[in-house]
Scaffold this active site. Structure first.
Site, PDB file in Angstrom:
ATOM      1  N   ASP A   1       2.304  -2.946  12.018  1.00  0.00           N
ATOM      2  CA  ASP A   1       1.232  -1.995  11.670  1.00  0.00           C
ATOM      3  C   ASP A   1       0.503  -1.517  12.932  1.00  0.00           C
ATOM      4  O   ASP A   1       0.187  -0.333  13.075  1.00  0.00           O
ATOM      5  CB  ASP A   1       0.260  -2.589  10.645  1.00  0.00           C
TER       6      ASP A   1
ATOM      7  N   HIS B   1       0.871  -1.178   0.000  1.00  0.00           N
ATOM      8  CA  HIS B   1       0.000   0.000   0.000  1.00  0.00           C
ATOM      9  C   HIS B   1       0.912   1.233   0.000  1.00  0.00           C
ATOM     10  O   HIS B   1       1.556   1.542   1.003  1.00  0.00           O
ATOM     11  CB  HIS B   1      -0.892  -0.044   1.242  1.00  0.00           C
TER      12      HIS B   1
END
Lengths: 207, 207
Positions: free
Chosen positions: A74, A12
């Site tokens: 994350d 991403h």
């Protein structure tokens, strides 16, 4: 500045102008020639990325002692982004992390929407409904669709709200959960903003 | 008196002396010659059982208007057993039903232990743990096994306890959940006792 948050299925990317995704299966990271600051939960990619001098692993700039060993990078970056609150990162899993006075208190993992829908369907075809995010969670259900929607959503809601902290929603399903957590702040760029913050804090070493 | 609670996989019998199970796949209900009072959630068996005059369907002695159309008859009988409380029936699904002043308030459905364990495992091999029922739910987790255990158990706990009612545990996994719901009453014969109560209330029609 090019940022990249790498999961199990996609790269991403985020630069000044736009966000875009590339498939983990087909994308060759050596095709990127500019400097990329990244985090990566996908263990299979670690060796490859570390061999590329323009891919900078931001996980090395975090004080890992504040977290636990198997905690996803994350989640750590989401926690680094805020001073106080409950972060709900709603993707294939829903991770819920609590931060108080700039400290990580702890967190838990709950199934994502698709995973949980399949779970009910596998228990019985009679429970093969999609979740009703419009369901009134103040009323005990009296039909099957609301009975599973309440089972999935109200349990999570009751636990999250018991912390009496601001709620921040991020991840691909943030807007669905916003229907339940009505006072929550949606911040789809939470992790990218956290990456920028870490870069700024380490400017002398990184730039 | 022979009672039978029929699920999707087994006939669960109870007489004065003992309980025993027979497989739905292989058991022939016409092999029973004495009178059997039963409830049955297994739709495929309804026609067969209704054709046998010694098998008495107790669902016909319930005021169904108090419940909703697709609500399982096992849940209805659990609710009929008590005057006030939250019933947790922990099996392949965990059904949670609230009763106040002899009235069914509503209920929800949550995945059972095995179903939820598989859900986490399918999301990521990194989440393939069994649940830790000894996990301290007053502390936010800082390891992966507790993070999924808390995700499964504390969310359910927070919601159930918010009703401020006595908790009754039944079903095959009642004793596992007793580790979390420490003040709950375990009543493994809740549904059979409810069946006896309905028989007594309708003695003139049934015996």
């Amino acid at each position: 500045m090019l940022l990249c948050d790498i999961g199990n299925t996609s790269y991403h990317f985020c630069n000044e102008n736009r966000e875009y995704k590339e498939s983990v299966k087909s994308f060759d990271p050596s095709s990127v020639k500019e400097k990329v600051y990244y985090i990566c939960v996908n263990k299979a990619l670690h060796v490859k990325l570390h061999s590329l001098s323009n891919w900078i692993d931001l996980s090395e700039y975090i004080d890992k002692k504040k977290y636990y060993q198997t905690m996803g990078i994350d989640r750590i970056f989401a926690v680094e982004a805020i001073n106080e609150g409950v972060i709900i990162d709603a993707g294939s899993a829903v991770t819920v992390d609590v931060v108080k006075n700039n400290e990580f208190v702890g967190g838990f993992i709950y199934p994502g929407i698709q995973a949980m829908r399949k779970t009910y369907e596998n228990i019985s075809p009679a429970l093969a409904y999609s979740f009703n995010f419009e369901c009134d969670l103040d009323i005990m259900p009296k039909n099957s669709q609301d009975a599973i929607s309440y089972g999935y959503l109200k349990t999570l809601y009751s636990e999250v709200m018991s912390h009496n902290l601001p709620v921040i929603l991020t991840g691909g399903d943030a807007l669905e959960f916003k229907k339940i957590f009505r006072d929550a702040k949606v911040d789809e760029k939470l992790i990218f903003n956290s990456m920028k913050k870490i870069i700024l804090q380490n400017e002398d070493r990184l730039c």
